[in-house]
Design a protein around this motif. Structure first.
Motif, PDB file in Angstrom:
ATOM      1  N   TYR A   1       0.211  16.014  -2.950  1.00 38.63           N
ATOM      2  CA  TYR A   1       0.001  17.052  -3.962  1.00 38.63           C
ATOM      3  C   TYR A   1      -0.537  16.468  -5.275  1.00 38.63           C
ATOM      4  N   GLU A   2      -0.278  15.198  -5.531  1.00 38.65           N
ATOM      5  CA  GLU A   2      -0.811  14.577  -6.740  1.00 38.65           C
ATOM      6  C   GLU A   2      -2.251  14.101  -6.568  1.00 38.65           C
ATOM      7  N   ASN A   3      -2.573  13.578  -5.390  1.00 42.65           N
ATOM      8  CA  ASN A   3      -3.870  12.929  -5.196  1.00 42.65           C
ATOM      9  C   ASN A   3      -4.811  13.675  -4.252  1.00 42.65           C
ATOM     10  N   GLY A   4      -4.277  14.627  -3.486  1.00 45.37           N
ATOM     11  CA  GLY A   4      -5.113  15.314  -2.521  1.00 45.37           C
ATOM     12  C   GLY A   4      -5.365  14.470  -1.284  1.00 45.37           C
ATOM     13  N   PRO A   5      -6.193  14.949  -0.373  1.00 47.73           N
ATOM     14  CA  PRO A   5      -6.431  14.224   0.871  1.00 47.73           C
ATOM     15  C   PRO A   5      -7.313  12.995   0.638  1.00 47.73           C
ATOM     16  N   PRO A   6      -7.230  12.013   1.534  1.00 44.83           N
ATOM     17  CA  PRO A   6      -8.080  10.826   1.380  1.00 44.83           C
ATOM     18  C   PRO A   6      -9.542  11.154   1.669  1.00 44.83           C
ATOM     19  N   LYS A   7     -10.431  10.319   1.168  1.00 48.74           N
ATOM     20  CA  LYS A   7     -11.856  10.515   1.423  1.00 48.74           C
ATOM     21  C   LYS A   7     -12.135  10.404   2.924  1.00 48.74           C
ATOM     22  N   GLY A   8     -13.037  11.254   3.371  1.00 48.64           N
ATOM     23  CA  GLY A   8     -13.413  11.224   4.781  1.00 48.64           C
ATOM     24  C   GLY A   8     -12.384  11.797   5.718  1.00 48.64           C
TER      25      GLY A   8
ATOM     26  N   THR B   1     -12.942  13.736   9.335  1.00 51.43           N
ATOM     27  CA  THR B   1     -13.253  13.109  10.620  1.00 51.43           C
ATOM     28  C   THR B   1     -12.011  12.872  11.467  1.00 51.43           C
ATOM     29  N   GLN B   2     -10.832  12.887  10.820  1.00 52.94           N
ATOM     30  CA  GLN B   2      -9.601  12.530  11.528  1.00 52.94           C
ATOM     31  C   GLN B   2      -8.559  13.646  11.579  1.00 52.94           C
ATOM     32  N   TYR B   3      -8.661  14.622  10.672  1.00 57.17           N
ATOM     33  CA  TYR B   3      -7.592  15.616  10.531  1.00 57.17           C
ATOM     34  C   TYR B   3      -8.155  17.023  10.596  1.00 57.17           C
ATOM     35  N   VAL B   4      -7.383  17.943  11.173  1.00 61.49           N
ATOM     36  CA  VAL B   4      -7.848  19.305  11.335  1.00 61.49           C
ATOM     37  C   VAL B   4      -7.737  20.101  10.040  1.00 61.49           C
ATOM     38  N   SER B   5      -6.935  19.637   9.092  1.00 57.89           N
ATOM     39  CA  SER B   5      -6.786  20.319   7.807  1.00 57.89           C
ATOM     40  C   SER B   5      -6.374  19.323   6.743  1.00 57.89           C
ATOM     41  N   GLU B   6      -6.507  19.701   5.478  1.00 57.57           N
ATOM     42  CA  GLU B   6      -6.064  18.840   4.384  1.00 57.57           C
ATOM     43  C   GLU B   6      -4.570  18.561   4.474  1.00 57.57           C
ATOM     44  N   TYR B   7      -3.785  19.591   4.785  1.00 55.97           N
ATOM     45  CA  TYR B   7      -2.334  19.428   4.831  1.00 55.97           C
ATOM     46  C   TYR B   7      -1.922  18.448   5.923  1.00 55.97           C
ATOM     47  N   ALA B   8      -2.717  18.371   6.981  1.00 55.76           N
ATOM     48  CA  ALA B   8      -2.397  17.441   8.068  1.00 55.76           C
ATOM     49  C   ALA B   8      -2.439  15.989   7.620  1.00 55.76           C
ATOM     50  N   THR B   9      -3.110  15.712   6.494  1.00 57.80           N
ATOM     51  CA  THR B   9      -3.263  14.332   6.046  1.00 57.80           C
ATOM     52  C   THR B   9      -2.019  13.772   5.375  1.00 57.80           C
ATOM     53  N   CYS B  10      -1.071  14.632   4.995  1.00 61.18           N
ATOM     54  CA  CYS B  10       0.004  14.156   4.117  1.00 61.18           C
ATOM     55  C   CYS B  10       1.060  13.340   4.861  1.00 61.18           C
TER      56      CYS B  10
ATOM     57  N   ASP C   1       5.719   8.136  11.956  1.00 62.29           N
ATOM     58  CA  ASP C   1       6.480   9.201  11.311  1.00 62.29           C
ATOM     59  C   ASP C   1       7.627   8.664  10.468  1.00 62.29           C
ATOM     60  N   ARG C   2       7.893   7.364  10.526  1.00 61.96           N
ATOM     61  CA  ARG C   2       9.013   6.807   9.755  1.00 61.96           C
ATOM     62  C   ARG C   2       8.686   6.612   8.284  1.00 61.96           C
ATOM     63  N   MET C   3       7.427   6.837   7.881  1.00 64.75           N
ATOM     64  CA  MET C   3       7.108   6.760   6.454  1.00 64.75           C
ATOM     65  C   MET C   3       7.862   7.847   5.685  1.00 64.75           C
ATOM     66  N   ASP C   4       8.201   7.575   4.445  1.00 65.05           N
ATOM     67  CA  ASP C   4       9.010   8.490   3.643  1.00 65.05           C
ATOM     68  C   ASP C   4       8.293   9.828   3.476  1.00 65.05           C
ATOM     69  N   TYR C   5       8.941  10.894   3.943  1.00 64.56           N
ATOM     70  CA  TYR C   5       8.287  12.206   3.964  1.00 64.56           C
ATOM     71  C   TYR C   5       8.110  12.767   2.557  1.00 64.56           C
ATOM     72  N   GLN C   6       9.141  12.697   1.724  1.00 63.48           N
ATOM     73  CA  GLN C   6       9.052  13.271   0.377  1.00 63.48           C
ATOM     74  C   GLN C   6       8.022  12.527  -0.465  1.00 63.48           C
ATOM     75  N   GLN C   7       7.975  11.214  -0.339  1.00 61.14           N
ATOM     76  CA  GLN C   7       6.961  10.453  -1.068  1.00 61.14           C
ATOM     77  C   GLN C   7       5.560  10.805  -0.583  1.00 61.14           C
ATOM     78  N   ALA C   8       5.423  11.013   0.709  1.00 61.32           N
ATOM     79  CA  ALA C   8       4.122  11.373   1.264  1.00 61.32           C
ATOM     80  C   ALA C   8       3.667  12.730   0.737  1.00 61.32           C
ATOM     81  N   LEU C   9       4.596  13.691   0.667  1.00 59.78           N
ATOM     82  CA  LEU C   9       4.256  15.010   0.133  1.00 59.78           C
ATOM     83  C   LEU C   9       3.851  14.904  -1.333  1.00 59.78           C
TER      84      LEU C   9
END
Length: 357
Positions: free
Chosen positions: A232-239, A242-251, A220-228
């Motif tokens: 929003y620029e690139n969308g969720p990662p491929k695949g 298999t790991q996340y319950v929603s697209e938003y959970a990936t950010c 969780d120490r990764m930069d939150y604003q950069q992650a958001l």
């Protein structure tokens, strides 16, 4: 949500009911005993006695928000100086009720919020007011947009949960759901997601689970604003499915935790409703055994998440199929893979640990 019955005439009652349709008794919810009780007036109509035999003998009064038809919860009349029930005492800002339409929007918000608090109380989760915890105590603002200013954003910050009032407008919320590419967007879903951030602070950050949480959800120490911004620029990662319950959970790991927390609350609440109705999904000749589901215990009282999952997955298959038969969207448009189930199991362990404390 469990079913209730009138103590006067045995009529089936539902959580938001304020009067029995059969006998006319006024109804009020007693959170300490999880009862929607028929009432008789006392003290010239200023207080009420509960007909539920489990209730205390002392009279009760309604939460102050009952005057707006926004709450049906009760408070012991002996609690002097307490105007609001346990669900409403966390409100800091409510909408301007002089604005046309705001009262109805606020009532919708309160329905969702009271269902949230029903679940939190049934799970025996801790919650602290701003008086008890001035820095991180739980508090709600329900805010409307101001012309020519930045629109209100639904979100959480240090215990403050903000709900944008426009989310109570069905057309606006559906428009945003489509624009955001979301499968699911509801008022109750917002509350369950945002309270997940609150409990990350309370149970993970300030508890003993931070290392385990990072091992499952990421650092969780990764930069939150950069992650958001990246999301929003690139969308969720491929695949990602298999790991996340929603697209938003990936950010970001915080959002992964909050989305998973919300789904845990979706599951236990919906399973309790199915349990209350005695619903089962039985195996038919030629169907796989995995399609069988029978909840013999209230999911709020189940010790292991595996038992919950065994009841939940077949139920979603059945209800999704029923919806499709009616030409409706899926009731539960999500896929729970082994990796996601592991995250849900972590949430269950976290909740169970908080209950024992």
């Amino acid at each position: 949500m469990q079913l209730f019955s009138c103590q006067s005439c045995d009529q089936v009652l539902f959580f938001e009911n304020t009067a029995c349709e059969r006998c006319g008794h006024k109804l009020g919810y007693l959170p300490t005993i999880n009862s929607l009780s028929a009432l008789t007036s006392t003290d010239g109509g200023l207080a009420w006695h509960a007909l539920d035999p489990r209730a205390d003998d002392g009279p009760y009064r309604f939460c102050a928000n009952h005057a707006h038809d926004a709450c049906n919860w009760l408070i012991p009349a002996s609690q002097q100086g307490q105007e609001f029930c346990i669900a409403c005492q966390f409100n800091r800002t409510i909408p301007n009720l002089s604005v046309p339409g705001n009262l109805e929007r606020w009532r919708k918000i309160e329905v969702a919020k009271h269902r949230l608090f029903y679940t939190l109380l049934r799970l025996h989760l801790p919650m602290h007011t701003r008086r008890e915890d001035p820095r991180d105590g739980l508090v709600f603002d329900f805010l409307d947009d101001v012309p020519h200013e930045t629109p209100v954003m639904t979100g959480h910050q240090n215990g403050l949960i903000t709900i944008a009032l426009r989310e109570a407008d069905d057309a606006q919320r559906e428009k945003m759901r489509m624009e955001m590419g979301e499968h699911y967007r509801t008022l109750l879903g917002h509350f369950r997601h945002e309270i997940g951030h609150y409990y990350w602070n309370l149970l993970v950050r300030d508890g003993q689970w931070l290392a385990q949480c990072r091992a499952i959800f990421g650092d969780d120490r990764m930069d939150y604003q950069q992650a958001l911004q990246r999301h929003y620029e690139n969308g969720p990662p491929k695949g990602w499915r298999t790991q996340y319950v929603s697209e938003y959970a990936t950010c970001h790991p915080w959002e992964d935790f909050a989305e998973t927390w919300a789904h845990y609350l979706h599951i236990v609440s919906t399973l309790e409703t199915a349990w209350a109705y005695g619903m089962t999904v039985r195996e038919q000749p030629g169907n796989p055994h995995t399609l069988r589901a029978m909840m013999t215990d209230n999911p709020y009282d189940v010790a292991t998440f595996d038992t919950i999952a065994q009841g939940w997955l077949p139920l979603t298959y059945a209800v999704n199929s029923l919806n499709r038969s009616m030409g409706l969207a899926d009731f539960y448009p999500f896929v729970l893979t082994p990796a996601i189930l592991r995250k849900l199991d972590f949430i269950h362990q976290l909740v169970q640990a908080a209950r024992t404390q």
